[in-house]
Design an enzyme around this catalytic site. Structure first.
Site, PDB file in Angstrom:
ATOM      1  N   SER A   1     -27.732  22.060  -3.503  1.00 20.13           N
ATOM      2  CA  SER A   1     -28.412  21.080  -4.732  1.00 20.13           C
ATOM      3  C   SER A   1     -28.931  20.715  -4.163  1.00 20.13           C
ATOM      4  CB  SER A   1     -26.927  19.960  -4.913  1.00 20.13           C
ATOM      5  OG  SER A   1     -27.508  19.417  -6.036  1.00 20.13           O
TER       6      SER A   1
ATOM      7  N   HIS B   1     -29.984  25.581  -6.169  1.00 19.18           N
ATOM      8  CA  HIS B   1     -29.393  24.616  -7.757  1.00 19.18           C
ATOM      9  C   HIS B   1     -29.817  24.044  -7.704  1.00 19.18           C
ATOM     10  CE1 HIS B   1     -26.305  23.177 -10.055  1.00 19.18           C
ATOM     11  NE2 HIS B   1     -26.281  21.830 -10.395  1.00 19.18           N
TER      12      HIS B   1
ATOM     13  N   ASP C   1     -31.268  20.050  -9.834  1.00 24.99           N
ATOM     14  CA  ASP C   1     -30.868  19.097 -10.970  1.00 24.99           C
ATOM     15  C   ASP C   1     -32.394  18.276 -11.491  1.00 24.99           C
ATOM     16  OD1 ASP C   1     -27.860  19.092 -10.452  1.00 24.99           O
ATOM     17  OD2 ASP C   1     -28.563  18.674  -8.395  1.00 24.99           O
TER      18      ASP C   1
ATOM     19  N   MET D   1     -33.438  15.849 -14.627  1.00 20.33           N
ATOM     20  CA  MET D   1     -32.485  14.417 -15.356  1.00 20.33           C
ATOM     21  C   MET D   1     -33.487  13.867 -16.165  1.00 20.33           C
ATOM     22  SD  MET D   1     -29.932  13.316 -12.231  1.00 20.33           S
ATOM     23  CE  MET D   1     -28.325  14.518 -10.623  1.00 20.33           C
TER      24      MET D   1
ATOM     25  N   HIS E   1     -29.582  23.169 -14.016  1.00 16.62           N
ATOM     26  CA  HIS E   1     -28.897  22.489 -14.144  1.00 16.62           C
ATOM     27  C   HIS E   1     -29.903  21.634 -15.089  1.00 16.62           C
ATOM     28  CE1 HIS E   1     -25.527  19.188 -13.210  1.00 16.62           C
ATOM     29  NE2 HIS E   1     -25.424  19.421 -14.726  1.00 16.62           N
TER      30      HIS E   1
ATOM     31  N   MET F   1     -29.779  18.185 -17.063  1.00 14.43           N
ATOM     32  CA  MET F   1     -28.911  16.804 -17.792  1.00 14.43           C
ATOM     33  C   MET F   1     -30.169  16.066 -18.791  1.00 14.43           C
ATOM     34  SD  MET F   1     -26.910  16.134 -14.257  1.00 14.43           S
ATOM     35  CE  MET F   1     -27.995  17.250 -12.894  1.00 14.43           C
TER      36      MET F   1
ATOM     37  N   MET G   1     -18.045  20.463 -14.731  1.00 10.99           N
ATOM     38  CA  MET G   1     -18.453  19.110 -13.953  1.00 10.99           C
ATOM     39  C   MET G   1     -17.410  18.118 -13.021  1.00 10.99           C
ATOM     40  SD  MET G   1     -21.723  19.365 -13.748  1.00 10.99           S
ATOM     41  CE  MET G   1     -22.595  17.267 -12.633  1.00 10.99           C
TER      42      MET G   1
HETATM   43  C1  DX5 Z   1     -25.026  15.457 -10.297  1.00  9.65           C
HETATM   44  C2  DX5 Z   1     -25.632  16.876 -10.219  1.00  9.65           C
HETATM   45  C3  DX5 Z   1     -24.847  17.578  -8.386  1.00  9.65           C
HETATM   46  C4  DX5 Z   1     -24.892  16.739  -7.128  1.00  9.65           C
HETATM   47  C5  DX5 Z   1     -23.999  17.306  -6.702  1.00  9.65           C
HETATM   48  O1  DX5 Z   1     -25.135  15.337 -11.157  1.00  9.65           O
HETATM   49  O2  DX5 Z   1     -25.722  17.988 -10.707  1.00  9.65           O
HETATM   50  O3  DX5 Z   1     -25.453  19.046  -8.094  1.00  9.65           O
HETATM   51  O4  DX5 Z   1     -25.987  17.200  -6.109  1.00  9.65           O
HETATM   52  O5  DX5 Z   1     -23.921  16.156  -5.427  1.00  9.65           O
HETATM   53  P1  DX5 Z   1     -22.733  16.538  -4.156  1.00  9.65           P
HETATM   54  O6  DX5 Z   1     -22.409  17.494  -3.710  1.00  9.65           O
HETATM   55  O7  DX5 Z   1     -23.309  15.648  -2.932  1.00  9.65           O
HETATM   56  O8  DX5 Z   1     -21.819  15.410  -5.336  1.00  9.65           O
HETATM   57 ZN    ZN Z   2     -26.178  19.945 -10.392  1.00  9.10          ZN
END
Ligand code: DX5
Ligand code: ZN
Length: 220
Positions: A8, A31, A33, A35, A64, A66, A135
Site C-alpha cells: 500500500s 495498492h 488508497d 480516501m 481501494h 474508501m 478489512m
Molecule cells: C487503511 C488502508 C490500508 C493501509 C494499510 O485504511 O486501506 O491499505 O495502507 O496500512 P498498514 O499495512 O500499515 O496497516
Molecule cells: Zn487499502
C-alpha cells in the site's frame, strides 16, 4: 494457491512516488488508497493522480476506494486502466451494478467489508465479484493493529468461494506484517496488502519476498 503481495503506497513517500514504485517492482500489484474525508476521516488522492500513477507504475494498480457514492465515482477509476478497483459495500447503493460497470470497463471488481460488516449478504452474489476485501483494521489510516476478530468472516468467505469453484480473490488489508500474515493466510486470504511493513523496511523488495514466503507456507 497463488499468493499476491500488494504494497500500500499510503506508507510511501508522497513526494517521491516514482522512486517509491521502483522499490516495489517485484510485488504483484500496487495498492492505492483513495480516501475522500467523508467515508473515512482522512484524505489522500483522487482520479488525476491515480491516472498518472497508472502511467509510471511498473506493476498493475489495485485501487481501494474508501469514498462515498462509489456508484457515481468508481467507473472512472476503471477507465484509468486500473487492473482492480475495490469499493466499499457500506457506501454503495447498488453493489452489483457498480461491480458490473467496473467489469464492463475492463477492471476486476472488488467489494470491501469493514470489520463490522457481515459477509452473509454477499455470499450469494460472489459471481458478481472478482475479489472480496476483508478489512483487518477500521479503514482510514496505515500503521494500525491487525484485528483477528475479522478472521471468522474470512473463513466463511473462503468456504463459500471454494464451494462455488469461482476465481474470487480474498484480500486482507490492515496490520499485515511478519507476525500476522500467517494468521490471515490460514483463514483463507490469498491477496495481502501491506503498507508500513513494506515501505518501512530498509529493503522493500526483500520484505515483499519475505511476506510472500510466509504467506505461501500457510495458504492451503
Ligand atoms: C487503511 C488502508 C490500508 C493501509 C494499510 O485504511 O486501506 O491499505 O495502507 O496500512 P498498514 O499495512 O500499515 O496497516
Ligand atoms: Zn487499502
Amino acid at each position: 494457491m497463488a499468493v499476491r503481495i500488494n504494497p500500500s503506497i499510503l506508507s510511501a513517500d508522497f513526494a517521491n512516488l516514482e522512486t517509491e514504485f521502483g522499490r516495489i517492482a517485484n510485488a504483484d500489484l500496487a495498492h492505492v488508497d483513495v480516501m475522500d474525508n467523508h467515508f473515512v476521516p482522512n484524505l489522500t488522492l483522487g482520479l488525476p493522480v491515480v491516472a498518472r500513477l497508472q502511467e509510471i507504475s511498473p506493476i498493475p494498480l489495485d485501487v481501494h476506494l474508501m469514498i462515498d457514492d462509489p456508484d457515481r465515482w468508481a467507473p472512472a477509476y476503471a477507465e484509468t486502466g486500473a487492473y482492480s478497483v475495490t469499493f466499499h459495500a457500506e457506501a454503495a447503493a447498488d453493489p452489483v451494478k457498480v461491480a458490473r460497470s467496473l467489469r464492463e470497463r475492463g477492471a476486476r471488481a472488488g467489494i470491501a467489508l469493514k470489520p463490522g460488516t457481515s459477509a452473509e449478504p454477499f455470499l450469494e452474489l460472489l459471481p458478481e465479484f472478482d475479489m472480496v476485501l476483508v478489512m483487518t483494521v477500521e479503514p482510514g489510516f496505515g500503521g494500525q493493529s491487525f484485528m483477528s476478530s475479522t478472521m471468522p468472516k474470512l473463513n466463511t468467505l473462503s468456504s463459500a468461494v471454494r464451494a462455488s469453484g469461482l476465481d474470487v480473490w480474498l484480500q486482507v488489508d490492515g496490520g499485515i506484517n511478519d507476525d500476522t500474515i500467517a494468521i490471515a493466510a490460514d483463514a483463507g486470504a490469498d491477496t495481502f496488502v501491506a503498507g508500513s511493513s513494506v515501505f518501512g523496511a530498509e529493503s522493500a523488495s526483500a520484505q515483499i519476498e519475505k511476506l510472500r514466503a510466509l504467506a505461501g507456507e500457510h495458504t492451503h
